[in-house]
Write a protein that holds these residues in place. Structure first.
Motif, PDB file in Angstrom:
ATOM      1  N   LEU A 127      36.587 -25.316 -23.626  1.00 34.90           N
ATOM      2  CA  LEU A 127      36.407 -26.761 -23.739  1.00 34.90           C
ATOM      3  C   LEU A 127      35.879 -27.341 -22.421  1.00 34.90           C
ATOM      4  CD1 LEU A 127      39.499 -28.104 -25.721  1.00 34.90           C
ATOM      5  CD2 LEU A 127      37.105 -28.368 -26.344  1.00 34.90           C
ATOM      6  N   PHE A 128      36.461 -26.904 -21.314  1.00 33.91           N
ATOM      7  CA  PHE A 128      36.025 -27.391 -20.009  1.00 33.91           C
ATOM      8  C   PHE A 128      34.605 -26.926 -19.686  1.00 33.91           C
ATOM      9  CE2 PHE A 128      40.596 -27.821 -18.117  1.00 33.91           C
ATOM     10  CZ  PHE A 128      40.802 -28.921 -18.932  1.00 33.91           C
ATOM     11  N   LEU A 129      34.266 -25.687 -20.058  1.00 34.21           N
ATOM     12  CA  LEU A 129      32.911 -25.200 -19.803  1.00 34.21           C
ATOM     13  C   LEU A 129      31.881 -26.017 -20.580  1.00 34.21           C
ATOM     14  CD1 LEU A 129      33.477 -21.331 -19.850  1.00 34.21           C
ATOM     15  CD2 LEU A 129      32.994 -22.762 -17.872  1.00 34.21           C
ATOM     16  N   MET A 130      32.162 -26.303 -21.838  1.00 36.40           N
ATOM     17  CA  MET A 130      31.270 -27.151 -22.633  1.00 36.40           C
ATOM     18  C   MET A 130      31.169 -28.536 -22.014  1.00 36.40           C
ATOM     19  SD  MET A 130      31.991 -28.685 -26.433  1.00 36.40           S
ATOM     20  CE  MET A 130      33.215 -29.765 -25.690  1.00 36.40           C
ATOM     21  N   HIS A 131      32.310 -29.085 -21.621  1.00 34.38           N
ATOM     22  CA  HIS A 131      32.372 -30.418 -21.018  1.00 34.38           C
ATOM     23  C   HIS A 131      31.547 -30.452 -19.722  1.00 34.38           C
ATOM     24  CE1 HIS A 131      34.091 -34.356 -20.947  1.00 34.38           C
ATOM     25  NE2 HIS A 131      34.942 -34.153 -19.960  1.00 34.38           N
ATOM     26  N   GLY A 132      31.661 -29.397 -18.931  1.00 35.91           N
ATOM     27  CA  GLY A 132      30.913 -29.327 -17.684  1.00 35.91           C
ATOM     28  C   GLY A 132      29.422 -29.212 -17.890  1.00 35.91           C
ATOM     29  N   ALA A 133      29.002 -28.395 -18.855  1.00 40.47           N
ATOM     30  CA  ALA A 133      27.569 -28.242 -19.126  1.00 40.47           C
ATOM     31  C   ALA A 133      26.964 -29.561 -19.594  1.00 40.47           C
ATOM     32  CB  ALA A 133      27.363 -27.147 -20.175  1.00 40.47           C
TER      33      ALA A 133
ATOM     34  N   GLY B 296      32.831 -30.458 -33.706  1.00 44.83           N
ATOM     35  CA  GLY B 296      31.670 -30.301 -34.576  1.00 44.83           C
ATOM     36  C   GLY B 296      30.629 -31.380 -34.324  1.00 44.83           C
ATOM     37  N   GLY B 297      31.098 -32.615 -34.137  1.00 49.10           N
ATOM     38  CA  GLY B 297      30.177 -33.708 -33.833  1.00 49.10           C
ATOM     39  C   GLY B 297      29.499 -33.512 -32.492  1.00 49.10           C
ATOM     40  N   SER B 298      30.227 -33.002 -31.499  1.00 49.70           N
ATOM     41  CA  SER B 298      29.646 -32.746 -30.187  1.00 49.70           C
ATOM     42  C   SER B 298      28.571 -31.667 -30.269  1.00 49.70           C
ATOM     43  CB  SER B 298      30.744 -32.304 -29.213  1.00 49.70           C
ATOM     44  OG  SER B 298      30.212 -32.036 -27.940  1.00 49.70           O
ATOM     45  N   TYR B 299      28.841 -30.624 -31.038  1.00 46.08           N
ATOM     46  CA  TYR B 299      27.846 -29.559 -31.219  1.00 46.08           C
ATOM     47  C   TYR B 299      26.585 -30.109 -31.897  1.00 46.08           C
ATOM     48  CZ  TYR B 299      25.532 -25.495 -33.217  1.00 46.08           C
ATOM     49  OH  TYR B 299      24.596 -24.560 -33.589  1.00 46.08           O
ATOM     50  N   GLY B 300      26.779 -30.920 -32.955  1.00 44.14           N
ATOM     51  CA  GLY B 300      25.628 -31.494 -33.654  1.00 44.14           C
ATOM     52  C   GLY B 300      24.812 -32.407 -32.752  1.00 44.14           C
ATOM     53  N   ALA B 301      25.505 -33.219 -31.945  1.00 41.33           N
ATOM     54  CA  ALA B 301      24.798 -34.117 -31.032  1.00 41.33           C
ATOM     55  C   ALA B 301      24.055 -33.331 -29.960  1.00 41.33           C
ATOM     56  CB  ALA B 301      25.787 -35.091 -30.395  1.00 41.33           C
ATOM     57  N   SER B 302      24.654 -32.235 -29.503  1.00 43.14           N
ATOM     58  CA  SER B 302      24.003 -31.401 -28.499  1.00 43.14           C
ATOM     59  C   SER B 302      22.742 -30.768 -29.064  1.00 43.14           C
ATOM     60  CB  SER B 302      24.975 -30.315 -28.013  1.00 43.14           C
ATOM     61  OG  SER B 302      24.369 -29.470 -27.067  1.00 43.14           O
TER      62      SER B 302
ATOM     63  N   ALA C 257      27.152 -36.148 -27.204  1.00 42.07           N
ATOM     64  CA  ALA C 257      27.819 -34.844 -27.158  1.00 42.07           C
ATOM     65  C   ALA C 257      28.919 -34.827 -26.105  1.00 42.07           C
ATOM     66  CB  ALA C 257      26.788 -33.751 -26.868  1.00 42.07           C
ATOM     67  N   PHE C 258      28.632 -35.400 -24.930  1.00 38.67           N
ATOM     68  CA  PHE C 258      29.627 -35.452 -23.858  1.00 38.67           C
ATOM     69  C   PHE C 258      30.818 -36.315 -24.272  1.00 38.67           C
ATOM     70  CE2 PHE C 258      31.357 -37.570 -20.064  1.00 38.67           C
ATOM     71  CZ  PHE C 258      31.749 -36.461 -19.326  1.00 38.67           C
ATOM     72  N   ALA C 259      30.549 -37.473 -24.866  1.00 40.77           N
ATOM     73  CA  ALA C 259      31.628 -38.385 -25.262  1.00 40.77           C
ATOM     74  C   ALA C 259      32.516 -37.750 -26.329  1.00 40.77           C
ATOM     75  CB  ALA C 259      31.043 -39.697 -25.771  1.00 40.77           C
ATOM     76  N   LEU C 260      31.901 -37.138 -27.342  1.00 39.87           N
ATOM     77  CA  LEU C 260      32.684 -36.527 -28.417  1.00 39.87           C
ATOM     78  C   LEU C 260      33.465 -35.310 -27.915  1.00 39.87           C
ATOM     79  CD1 LEU C 260      30.072 -36.787 -31.306  1.00 39.87           C
ATOM     80  CD2 LEU C 260      32.162 -38.129 -31.050  1.00 39.87           C
ATOM     81  N   GLY C 261      32.827 -34.512 -27.051  1.00 36.62           N
ATOM     82  CA  GLY C 261      33.526 -33.371 -26.484  1.00 36.62           C
ATOM     83  C   GLY C 261      34.684 -33.803 -25.606  1.00 36.62           C
ATOM     84  N   GLY C 262      34.473 -34.862 -24.823  1.00 40.59           N
ATOM     85  CA  GLY C 262      35.550 -35.386 -23.994  1.00 40.59           C
ATOM     86  C   GLY C 262      36.704 -35.908 -24.819  1.00 40.59           C
TER      87      GLY C 262
END
Length: 332
Positions: free
Chosen positions: A171-177, A236-242, A250-255
């Protein structure tokens, strides 16, 4: 609302804020050797979170102080039982801070590669161990009738808790990217976006596995179950937005997935704060682990006066350093 319940909620909010803000710091720190192909790119990556990282750690200090004052029995049992794990987190945080300060003191490639590796390790270890620690809170640890931890460090390691650690790490790695994609431009931004999508898939996989293994824990906890399902929807929404090149969304949904995962942890625990694996009746709760009502009243007044100041200051910092970081911002 009873003050001990209120402070349980406030501690949950503090940890959610810490994981959201420090999560992208950790994620970028781990990714620096992989995203940055040149020294200049790695310097840009460090500058993306450079103005924020020490302020973000204030959330952890505040959470620890609130835990100590509001729930002293919880604090004592947690820090004695998780002593080695928390000590390793502290060492990693010190190593990370030293790496950020020492890296620029010498221009030799070997020196800078060493401190980049130290930063990567100092960001990786807390990301993993925080997940392991919170998974143990849900799973339960050996606590006796005197509220004392009677296990060892290796009692904290199990397939379930390691899955929890890997879930938070990815989760943190995705958030950081995604944070890098918002804070940089050009090739570095494009590279961060390419990393974000597969990291989101890995995060969904590990989080999904962890939540599946946690079904027994959340049985009879409809709010916790709803929050955990919301986490998967947000990922799932973060992945779709990315994939749609909408890095901001993507950042907001992942956060938000990190925030609601934290709330799900605390919701699944309540009214317990630490579960005894030896006897459920020996578990620590918001009632038998809290301070006196007078102490909680004083803390509430202090929090109402000071927390808004901290929030305003940190919000101002993010506003001042809101622009993307480019090579022009580096000082040679």
């Amino acid at each position: 609302m009873e003050l001990n319940v209120l402070w349980f909620i406030l501690i949950a909010v503090l940890f959610a804020g810490y994981f959201f803000l420090e999560g992208f710091d950790y994620g970028v720190g781990v990714l620096v050797p992989f995203l940055g192909r040149t020294d200049t790119e790695r310097r840009i990556l460090l500058n993306t979170f450079g103005p924020f990282w020490d302020g973000n750690e204030v959330w952890l200090i505040t959470a620890g102080g609130a835990l100590f004052a509001a729930f002293p029995h919880w604090y004592a049992t947690l820090f004695s039982g998780f002593y080695l794990a928390l000590f390793l987190i502290l060492v990693a945080l010190i190593l990370r801070a030293v790496a950020l300060e020492f890296r620029h003191l010498d221009e030799s490639p070997g020196w800078r590669r060493f401190w980049d590796g130290a930063l990567c390790f100092g960001s990786f270890l807390p990301s993993l161990l925080w997940g392991v620690a919170f998974a143990n809170l849900l799973k339960g640890v050996p606590i006796n009738a005197e509220k004392q931890f009677v296990g060892t460090f290796f009692d904290l390691l199990s397939p379930y808790t390691l899955v929890g650690g890997l879930a938070l790490l990815f989760l943190f790695l995705m958030h950081g990217a995604l944070f890098v994609a918002l804070r940089t431009e050009g090739e570095l931004e494009d590279r961060a976006k390419k990393y974000a999508s597969p990291l989101a898939v890995l995060a969904m996989g590990w989080v999904g596995l962890f939540l599946l293994l946690s079904l027994r824990v959340v049985a009879g906890k409809p709010l916790a179950l709803a929050l955990f399902l919301l986490v998967l929807a947000l990922l799932g929404g973060s992945y779709g937005a990315s994939r749609a090149n909408r890095s901001g969304w993507a950042f907001a949904l992942g956060g938000l997935s990190i925030v609601f995962l934290t709330f799900g942890f605390f919701s699944a625990l309540f009214p317990r704060v630490m579960v005894s694996s030896l006897n459920p009746d020996w578990s620590l709760t918001v009632y038998n682990a809290s301070s006196s009502p007078y102490t909680l009243k004083v803390m509430t007044v202090v929090a109402l006066l000071l927390v808004p100041v901290v929030l305003l200051y940190q919000g101002w910092t993010y506003w001042i350093f809101r622009k993307r970081v480019t090579i022009k911002d580096l000082h040679y």
